[in-house]
Design an enzyme around this catalytic site. Structure first.
Site, PDB file in Angstrom:
ATOM      1  CD  GLU A  82      40.536  47.945  39.940  1.00  0.00           C
ATOM      2  OE1 GLU A  82      40.534  46.970  40.705  1.00  0.00           O
ATOM      3  OE2 GLU A  82      39.547  48.694  39.776  1.00  0.00           O
ATOM      4  CB  CYS A 114      36.327  50.899  39.191  1.00  0.00           C
ATOM      5  SG  CYS A 114      36.582  49.120  39.105  1.00  0.00           S
ATOM      6  CE1 TYR A 146      37.189  40.431  40.681  1.00  0.00           C
ATOM      7  CE2 TYR A 146      36.656  40.437  38.347  1.00  0.00           C
ATOM      8  CZ  TYR A 146      36.725  41.089  39.559  1.00  0.00           C
ATOM      9  OH  TYR A 146      36.337  42.401  39.644  1.00  0.00           O
ATOM     10  CG  HIS A 236      31.977  51.230  37.880  1.00  0.00           C
ATOM     11  ND1 HIS A 236      32.919  50.859  36.952  1.00  0.00           N
ATOM     12  CD2 HIS A 236      32.094  50.346  38.910  1.00  0.00           C
ATOM     13  CE1 HIS A 236      33.580  49.802  37.400  1.00  0.00           C
ATOM     14  NE2 HIS A 236      33.098  49.475  38.584  1.00  0.00           N
ATOM     15  CB  SER A 311      35.697  48.267  45.320  1.00  0.00           C
ATOM     16  OG  SER A 311      34.575  47.806  44.621  1.00  0.00           O
TER      17      SER A 311
END
Length: 392
Positions: A82, A114, A146, A236, A311
């Site tokens: 990603e 993910c 982030y 995960h 997500s």
């Protein structure tokens, strides 16, 4: 005619040569260290220099096990990521070139947060079922960013897992039944103009648990299996406490002895992630690798449950069964030695490395040769073309 057994034959791992200690980071941010080490469940966080990206890390992970003969049998190369380096071109093409892989193959990149590597693994299983004698290379490679001094800073990380998928695998055979569920959910996303993700933390955790409960219940409905049928459950792991939250929803199905056993194995599955952090598509498989290399009681025939979550959102629960001789294909001492040999960065140095990145612009860029490490490096960008090389 006997049914073909397909699964994971080899597992490779790579993470950058630098890390920041999360006790140091907590103190620098004015946070109780227990919030990071106990509440989130992380100890160290991999810090990638700008010379490392999903291509170099993925190639290094695969280079750990590939032999010349293996390279020629590969007919499918999948990069699940990603944090891709191009909005159009698959990073697997660069990996193919760096590793000198068979050009008569399909080379693609899969994106769904993910979940991408799991999608690649399932694609590989289907490919091999219709192409006897061929193998597939599935690579999960990511850099979780982030931003400095953000709520998500503690759940950053970087690394790659490479999987060789074959007939008659030497580590584990993939099960025939899985449960998968998809739904448009805005719990996490990354706009195309930035390399830093946007996450709604509490909401994302709720969705993760909901998707686990949905797919676990559906898998049980399809198969009739119970928690007691599994030797271990892996998850995960964007941070190590996340999977535990999901596991706890299923634990009441088992007796106290089985619950204790599953919790002990869960603890073994998070050891590498505690030292590396979040590697997005590779996090489930880093947990699997940690379980296999830290546990001493698992044996051939044991079935392991795996929950993958991306997500946005897609979840899948599937299984794999260990095969005879699986331990001989693992590299536990090598992997722990790699983690132990990394260089610790002070918080100020970590911040400098974090800020030194390939620009989201058409500018030329030169990576710092002093921080070159690993088998392959990104030396820079010239005329909007990434320049990769073998790290001599």
């Amino acid at each position: 005619m006997s049914k073909m057994t397909i699964g994971i034959d080899q597992l490779g791992f790579y993470t950058p040569n630098y890390y920041v200690d999360l006790v140091d980071l907590a103190q620098a941010r004015g946070v109780d260290p227990d919030k990071f080490t106990i509440g989130i469940g992380q100890d160290k966080q991999a810090v990638p220099p700008s010379s490392q990206d999903v291509v170099t890390m993925g190639a290094s992970a695969a280079n750990e096990f590939l032999t010349p003969d293996m390279k020629q049998d590969i007919g499918l190369i999948v990069l699940g990521t990603e944090t891709g380096i191009d909005a159009s071109k698959a990073g697997s093409l660069y990996i193919q070139q760096l590793l000198n892989l068979n050009p008569w193959s399909r080379a693609i990149e899969i994106k769904e947060a993910c979940y991408g590597a799991t999608a690649g693994l399932m694609l590989a299983k289907d490919y091999i079922a219709t192409h006897p004698g061929k193998t597939a290379l599935v690579i999960a490679s990511d850099i979780a960013r982030y931003g400095l001094e953000t709520g998500g800073e503690v759940t950053q990380g970087a690394g790659a897992i490479a999987m060789l998928v074959t007939e008659n695998p030497r580590i584990m055979a993939l099960g025939d039944v899985s449960s998968y569920y998809s739904e448009q959910v805005m719990d996490f996303w990354r706009p195309v103009y930035t390399d830093e993700a946007i996450a709604l933390g509490k909401y994302s955790t709720e969705q993760y648990i909901r998707f686990f409960e949905l797919t676990w219940a559906d898998y049980q409905k399809q198969t009739g299996k119970q928690l007691a049928d599994f030797a271990a459950m892996t998850f995960h792991l964007p941070y190590t406490k996340m999977g535990l939250k999901a596991l706890r929803t299923a634990l009441p199905e088992a007796d106290a002895v089985k619950q204790a056993d599953l919790l002990a194995k869960y603890e073994e599955s998070i050891q590498y992630s505690r030292q590396v952090g979040n590697i997005y598509t590779g996090s489930l498989y880093l947990g699997l690798l940690s379980l296999l290399e830290k546990n001493t009681n698992l044996q051939a025939g044991d079935e392991i449950g795996l929950f993958s979550y991306g997500s946005g959102a897609v979840g899948e629960f599937f299984t794999a069964t260990l095969v005879d001789g699986f331990r001989s294909q693992l590299h536990a001492e090598q992997h722990q030695a790699t983690l132990d040999a990394r260089t610790q960065l002070s918080v100020p140095d970590y911040e400098l490395v974090f800020k030194d990145k390939v620009p989201y612009a058409a500018d030329n860029y030169q990576a710092d040769p002093a921080r070159f490490a690993g088998d392959f490096v990104l030396s820079g960008v010239t005329d909007q073309q990434r320049q990769y090389q073998v790290n001599e």
